[in-house]
Design a protein around this motif. Structure first.
Motif, PDB file in Angstrom:
ATOM      1  N   GLY A   1       2.927  -8.284  -3.598  1.00  0.00           N
ATOM      2  CA  GLY A   1       1.534  -8.451  -3.986  1.00  0.00           C
ATOM      3  C   GLY A   1       0.534  -8.211  -2.875  1.00  0.00           C
ATOM      4  O   GLY A   1      -0.637  -8.561  -3.016  1.00  0.00           O
ATOM      5  N   ALA A   2       0.971  -7.604  -1.759  1.00  0.00           N
ATOM      6  CA  ALA A   2       0.090  -7.382  -0.608  1.00  0.00           C
ATOM      7  C   ALA A   2      -0.059  -5.891  -0.337  1.00  0.00           C
ATOM      8  O   ALA A   2       0.932  -5.195  -0.111  1.00  0.00           O
ATOM      9  CB  ALA A   2       0.648  -8.082   0.627  1.00  0.00           C
ATOM     10  N   ILE A   3      -1.299  -5.408  -0.362  1.00  0.00           N
ATOM     11  CA  ILE A   3      -1.601  -4.038   0.026  1.00  0.00           C
ATOM     12  C   ILE A   3      -2.033  -4.052   1.491  1.00  0.00           C
ATOM     13  O   ILE A   3      -2.832  -4.900   1.903  1.00  0.00           O
ATOM     14  CB  ILE A   3      -2.731  -3.454  -0.849  1.00  0.00           C
ATOM     15  N   LEU A   4      -1.503  -3.126   2.287  1.00  0.00           N
ATOM     16  CA  LEU A   4      -1.876  -3.065   3.699  1.00  0.00           C
ATOM     17  C   LEU A   4      -3.237  -2.367   3.791  1.00  0.00           C
ATOM     18  O   LEU A   4      -3.319  -1.154   3.968  1.00  0.00           O
ATOM     19  CB  LEU A   4      -0.800  -2.341   4.500  1.00  0.00           C
ATOM     20  N   ASN A   5      -4.277  -3.158   3.674  1.00  0.00           N
ATOM     21  CA  ASN A   5      -5.626  -2.652   3.429  1.00  0.00           C
ATOM     22  C   ASN A   5      -6.508  -2.544   4.666  1.00  0.00           C
ATOM     23  O   ASN A   5      -7.674  -2.175   4.558  1.00  0.00           O
ATOM     24  CB  ASN A   5      -6.335  -3.567   2.414  1.00  0.00           C
ATOM     25  N   ILE A   6      -5.988  -2.845   5.852  1.00  0.00           N
ATOM     26  CA  ILE A   6      -6.775  -2.771   7.080  1.00  0.00           C
ATOM     27  C   ILE A   6      -6.226  -1.670   7.972  1.00  0.00           C
ATOM     28  O   ILE A   6      -5.033  -1.630   8.256  1.00  0.00           O
ATOM     29  CB  ILE A   6      -6.754  -4.109   7.850  1.00  0.00           C
ATOM     30  N   GLU A   7      -7.099  -0.773   8.425  1.00  0.00           N
ATOM     31  CA  GLU A   7      -6.724   0.302   9.346  1.00  0.00           C
ATOM     32  C   GLU A   7      -7.260  -0.043  10.732  1.00  0.00           C
ATOM     33  O   GLU A   7      -8.461  -0.207  10.917  1.00  0.00           O
ATOM     34  CB  GLU A   7      -7.309   1.635   8.873  1.00  0.00           C
TER      35      GLU A   7
END
Length: 283
Positions: free
Chosen positions: A76-82
């Motif tokens: 349920g976790a999207i790696l949303n930080i670049e």
């Protein structure tokens, strides 16, 4: 002190001896002296440069990273930080110092997340450019509700590391919503642009010019890196996946290109947790 090894431990070759050779004389000869065992081990060790260093990201590293991201999505976790870190701007240039600074930063990030009762999901890729030196491209998961706190936290970390030694920006950050699957995969395809482009015999039959095109990722030279090029959080590693009895439905090599970089694993996790059914029943 000279250390001896018995003849039984030496390599054996087949030789032809003349007739009447005195075997008893041969057996009475002393064992062959060797260098001390510690020196022998040191001499056989590969140079430090070759242990972790490489020009390219290896294929298995990209495949493993893909599975790790899919596991985060399933949970349920999207790696949303670049996040990109240019270590040279802080006066950090040697591989040893870069590794130490990176480990410190990610340890602080783990504590930041744990204190807020969230798992620390992230991965990092090392590159070494001629102009900017060593730098990291990192993918992180930070929920929308924590992004303001994360901004303050990362700004304080930057000031602590730099301490007035640079006028440039040590950290370059892009924050996306926690549901932004598209940006997650776009960042992944950019981060692994240093993939070894070599093709196997089987790959060549598919008509692609290099392994990067085959995997659908960028391609660019990223320099020789004297570190393990790809790092994956323990919470996404092999043990975490094994403990969760996680088996990806697809891998990067056996899924069609339109679905390879999609939300298929995120949605599968929602279904397995019953979240889709709950949502439908509430409408």
């Amino acid at each position: 002190m000279t250390t001896y090894l018995p003849r039984s431990l030496l390599s054996v070759r087949t030789i032809t001896l003349p007739p009447g050779f005195d075997w008893q004389w041969l057996c009475e000869q002393p064992a062959i002296p060797l260098m001390p065992v510690a020196q022998l081990a040191e001499a056989n060790d590969p140079p430090a440069r070759s242990r972790e260093g490489s020009r390219y990201i290896r294929r298995y590293q990209v495949f493993d990273l893909y599975d790790a991201i899919c596991f985060a999505n399933y949970k349920g976790a999207i790696l949303n930080i670049e996040l990109t870190i240019s270590w040279k701007l802080a006066g950090i240039s040697s591989p040893t110092d870069v590794k130490r600074a990176y480990n410190m930063l990610m340890d602080r990030f783990r504590k930041f997340m744990v204190q807020r009762r969230y798992p620390a999901y992230y991965y990092a890729v090392f590159e070494n450019d001629r102009k900017i030196g060593y730098h990291n491209h990192i993918g992180l998961h930070v929920p929308d509700s924590l992004q303001a706190a994360f901004r303050r936290w990362i700004k304080n970390i930057e000031l602590e590391i730099v301490q007035g030694t640079t006028t440039g920006r040590l950290f370059h950050i892009r924050l996306h919503k926690q549901s932004s699957v598209k940006s997650q995969w776009q960042w992944f395809k950019y981060c692994v642009k240093g993939l070894d482009p070599s093709l196997t015999k089987r790959d060549k039959q598919l008509g692609k010019p290099d392994a990067n095109s085959l995997a659908g990722v960028w391609r660019r030279e990223t320099g020789y890196v004297e570190l393990q090029r790809v790092r994956i959080a323990r919470s996404l590693g092999h043990k975490a996946r094994r403990d969760a009895s996680y088996t990806p439905k697809h891998s990067i090599t056996n899924i069609s290109e339109p679905n390879r970089y999609s939300d298929w694993e995120f949605e599968r996790g929602r279904v397995d947790r019953g979240e889709v059914i709950v949502q439908l029943s509430d409408d």
